[in-house]
Design a protein around this motif. Structure first.
Motif, PDB file in Angstrom:
ATOM      1  N   HIS A   1      35.076  31.483   6.009  1.00  0.00           N
ATOM      2  CA  HIS A   1      34.957  30.325   6.508  1.00  0.00           C
ATOM      3  C   HIS A   1      34.299  30.105   7.874  1.00  0.00           C
ATOM      4  N   LEU A   2      33.485  29.168   8.127  1.00  0.00           N
ATOM      5  CA  LEU A   2      32.933  28.882   9.369  1.00  0.00           C
ATOM      6  C   LEU A   2      33.455  27.375   9.775  1.00  0.00           C
ATOM      7  N   VAL A   3      34.051  27.353  10.987  1.00  0.00           N
ATOM      8  CA  VAL A   3      34.570  26.124  11.536  1.00  0.00           C
ATOM      9  C   VAL A   3      33.060  25.396  12.002  1.00  0.00           C
ATOM     10  N   LEU A   4      32.763  24.788  10.966  1.00  0.00           N
ATOM     11  CA  LEU A   4      31.268  24.295  11.211  1.00  0.00           C
ATOM     12  C   LEU A   4      31.276  23.192  12.509  1.00  0.00           C
ATOM     13  N   HIS A   5      32.001  22.372  12.752  1.00  0.00           N
ATOM     14  CA  HIS A   5      32.091  21.512  13.893  1.00  0.00           C
ATOM     15  C   HIS A   5      31.978  22.254  15.262  1.00  0.00           C
ATOM     16  N   GLU A   6      32.122  23.504  15.161  1.00  0.00           N
ATOM     17  CA  GLU A   6      32.134  24.261  16.320  1.00  0.00           C
ATOM     18  C   GLU A   6      30.611  25.138  16.367  1.00  0.00           C
ATOM     19  N   SER A   7      29.970  25.207  15.096  1.00  0.00           N
ATOM     20  CA  SER A   7      28.882  25.893  15.006  1.00  0.00           C
ATOM     21  C   SER A   7      27.645  25.795  16.086  1.00  0.00           C
ATOM     22  N   HIS A   8      27.778  24.667  16.651  1.00  0.00           N
ATOM     23  CA  HIS A   8      26.854  24.411  17.761  1.00  0.00           C
ATOM     24  C   HIS A   8      26.934  25.432  18.961  1.00  0.00           C
ATOM     25  N   ARG A   9      28.177  25.925  18.984  1.00  0.00           N
ATOM     26  CA  ARG A   9      28.358  26.994  20.095  1.00  0.00           C
ATOM     27  C   ARG A   9      27.748  28.082  20.021  1.00  0.00           C
ATOM     28  N   VAL A  10      27.295  28.534  18.889  1.00  0.00           N
ATOM     29  CA  VAL A  10      26.572  29.696  18.399  1.00  0.00           C
ATOM     30  C   VAL A  10      24.969  29.521  18.990  1.00  0.00           C
ATOM     31  N   ILE A  11      24.632  28.338  19.072  1.00  0.00           N
ATOM     32  CA  ILE A  11      22.994  28.016  19.768  1.00  0.00           C
ATOM     33  C   ILE A  11      23.106  28.579  20.996  1.00  0.00           C
ATOM     34  N   ARG A  12      24.124  28.456  21.691  1.00  0.00           N
ATOM     35  CA  ARG A  12      23.958  28.757  23.192  1.00  0.00           C
ATOM     36  C   ARG A  12      24.444  30.379  23.152  1.00  0.00           C
ATOM     37  N   ASP A  13      25.393  30.997  22.301  1.00  0.00           N
ATOM     38  CA  ASP A  13      25.894  32.280  22.631  1.00  0.00           C
ATOM     39  C   ASP A  13      26.304  32.620  21.378  1.00  0.00           C
ATOM     40  N   PRO A  14      25.200  33.659  20.443  1.00  0.00           N
ATOM     41  CA  PRO A  14      25.511  34.042  19.147  1.00  0.00           C
ATOM     42  C   PRO A  14      26.790  34.950  18.983  1.00  0.00           C
ATOM     43  N   ASP A  15      27.380  35.327  20.167  1.00  0.00           N
ATOM     44  CA  ASP A  15      28.832  36.219  20.052  1.00  0.00           C
ATOM     45  C   ASP A  15      29.886  35.414  19.584  1.00  0.00           C
ATOM     46  N   VAL A  16      29.527  34.110  19.741  1.00  0.00           N
ATOM     47  CA  VAL A  16      30.845  33.204  19.572  1.00  0.00           C
ATOM     48  C   VAL A  16      31.294  33.304  18.262  1.00  0.00           C
ATOM     49  N   ARG A  17      30.231  33.523  17.260  1.00  0.00           N
ATOM     50  CA  ARG A  17      30.444  33.530  15.762  1.00  0.00           C
ATOM     51  C   ARG A  17      31.559  34.197  15.478  1.00  0.00           C
ATOM     52  N   SER A  18      32.252  35.277  16.220  1.00  0.00           N
ATOM     53  CA  SER A  18      33.084  35.949  15.487  1.00  0.00           C
ATOM     54  C   SER A  18      34.690  35.289  15.700  1.00  0.00           C
ATOM     55  N   ASP A  19      34.528  34.204  16.817  1.00  0.00           N
ATOM     56  CA  ASP A  19      35.434  33.544  16.841  1.00  0.00           C
ATOM     57  C   ASP A  19      35.568  32.050  15.932  1.00  0.00           C
ATOM     58  N   ILE A  20      34.747  32.216  15.331  1.00  0.00           N
ATOM     59  CA  ILE A  20      34.745  30.800  14.448  1.00  0.00           C
ATOM     60  C   ILE A  20      34.597  30.928  13.042  1.00  0.00           C
ATOM     61  N   THR A  21      34.372  32.251  12.642  1.00  0.00           N
ATOM     62  CA  THR A  21      34.359  32.386  11.469  1.00  0.00           C
ATOM     63  C   THR A  21      35.507  33.463  10.926  1.00  0.00           C
ATOM     64  N   PHE A  22      35.774  33.143   9.777  1.00  0.00           N
ATOM     65  CA  PHE A  22      37.020  33.919   9.394  1.00  0.00           C
ATOM     66  C   PHE A  22      37.109  34.363   7.866  1.00  0.00           C
ATOM     67  N   PRO A  23      37.299  35.826   7.506  1.00  0.00           N
ATOM     68  CA  PRO A  23      37.142  36.254   6.162  1.00  0.00           C
ATOM     69  C   PRO A  23      37.981  35.610   5.355  1.00  0.00           C
TER      70      PRO A  23
ATOM     71  N   SER B   1      36.297  30.668  23.048  1.00  0.00           N
ATOM     72  CA  SER B   1      35.036  30.102  22.418  1.00  0.00           C
ATOM     73  C   SER B   1      34.991  28.885  22.006  1.00  0.00           C
ATOM     74  N   LEU B   2      36.003  27.943  21.710  1.00  0.00           N
ATOM     75  CA  LEU B   2      36.152  26.644  21.177  1.00  0.00           C
ATOM     76  C   LEU B   2      35.755  25.704  22.171  1.00  0.00           C
TER      77      LEU B   2
END
Length: 384
Positions: A40-62, A383-384
């Protein structure tokens, strides 16, 4: 008889519904969750990944952090829904039968027939999209100079467009990259349809961040390195991101349901023209009287709770609940800053600063905690 309940999609609608159904159904049904990604991706925070791809681990949940062991998960692309046969059609695996199905597939980008736009623009509808924008902006900036900066254009100044522009500005500043950012909106003002006070507050933050704003002039054509306008001068671009609208998923195109642009029409109880099919989130146009529920994360969260209960009620032949959207306010980030507007229980209409920034983080953390746990939400906080 044990019923087969199937949920389609791993966005807010799908993940929220799974969470509710697991507590509602008990042993009355077999629950299957189908999505084209296993997180599950917290989509309304996905723009954070544009700045820093490392953020993805904090806004995606298996999915295993959300789904109970008894919930069957199928990772595959939904290609169709046959309501006569009561099956979900999948791209690579066997069709899945259902007694009740909840459509929460989200939406895809609408291009409104603008020539060249789909071919020459990037979108922000997934984690992969955010990573692709990051790489495109990074590459463009590496090939640019102070004398000839990279031109990054974001089309559509709604929520996604504004937040995308803010993150690209943060990337530019963090890397001292030669980038010029343009935010383009066909209507008269950014954040269309909202209060002038919040529109001005967002404009102020964008301009402080060095984002050039172009309004009241629609794009008429997109080419590989330039966009054309109805009236204004063409605008060169090295990267073009389009966030201008949504339409339903192609998978719903052939379903024998009442729908508009592949978005399924539902009553306020989420039931469609077929009583065995429910729909929520961006996949649905949910009757709310004067106007349908907005295609927002906030609406999907609220809807998922009631939709999950209503499927349980349908199985037990109990009356379905009617849902009414409750707008609790809006919080929009522009990089590290944010603007909040019309937030329930607060005496101020529009505010920014640390309170707005912290409120936006808290909203995301609350959602993460609801579908996982507060311990997981705390780990994501920075990361939020």
């Amino acid at each position: 008889m044990t019923e087969n309940v199937v949920v389609l999609g791993a966005g807010y609608a799908g993940a929220g519904a799974i969470n509710k159904l697991q507590s509602e159904l008990g042993g009355n049904a077999r629950l299957t969750w189908i999505a084209d990604v296993d997180y599950h991706l917290v989509l309304h925070e996905s723009h954070r990944v544009i700045r820093d791809p490392d953020v993805r681990s904090d806004i995606t949940f298996p999915v295993e952090e959300i789904a109970d062991p008894s919930t069957r998960f199928v990772r595959d692309e939904v290609t169709g829904l046959d309501v006569d046969e009561q099956v979900v059609e999948l791209a690579d695996t066997d069709d899945v039968e259902y007694d009740y199905v909840l459509v929460g597939l989200g939406s895809q980008t609408a291009y409104y027939g603008i020539p060249g736009l789909e071919d020459h623009s990037l979108t922000l509808k997934s984690l992969d999209d955010a990573l692709e924008i990051h790489e495109a902006v990074k590459e463009a900036s590496q090939n640019a100079t102070r004398g000839e900066p990279a031109q990054v254009v974001i089309g559509g100044a709604g929520l996604s467009g504004i937040q995308t522009a803010g993150e690209i500005a943060e990337f530019r500043d963090a890397h001292r990259a030669p980038i010029e950012i343009h935010l383009v909106e066909a209507l008269e003002e950014i954040f269309p349809g909202n209060d002038p006070e919040v529109q001005q507050a967002l404009r102020d933050l964008l301009e402080e961040a060095g984002v050039q704003i172009h309004t009241d002039d629609p794009i008429t054509e997109a080419k590989e390195d330039v966009i054309e306008f109805d009236e204004g001068e063409p605008l060169d671009h090295d990267v073009l991101v389009w966030t201008g609208g949504i339409t339903g998923r192609d998978a719903m195109g052939g379903a024998d349901l009442e729908k508009e642009h592949n978005r399924v029409n539902t009553e306020a109880n989420f039931q469609t023209s077929d009583e065995r099919v429910f729909a929520i989130g961006d996949s649905a146009i949910i009757d709310q009287g004067d106007r349908p529920a907005p295609p927002t994360a906030q609406a999907a969260w609220q809807a998922a709770e009631v939709a999950g209960e209503n499927i349980s009620r349908a199985i037990e032949n109990r009356p379905l609940k009617t849902w009414e959207y409750n707008d609790k306010g809006t919080v929009v980030s522009v990089g590290e800053k944010a603007v909040a507007h019309d937030v329930q229980m607060l005496p101020v209409d529009t505010f920014g600063g640390f309170p707005a920034k912290n409120l936006k983080k808290m909203i995301a953390a609350r959602w993460i905690a609801d579908i996982t746990s507060w311990n997981v939400a705390r780990k994501s906080w920075s990361s939020l």
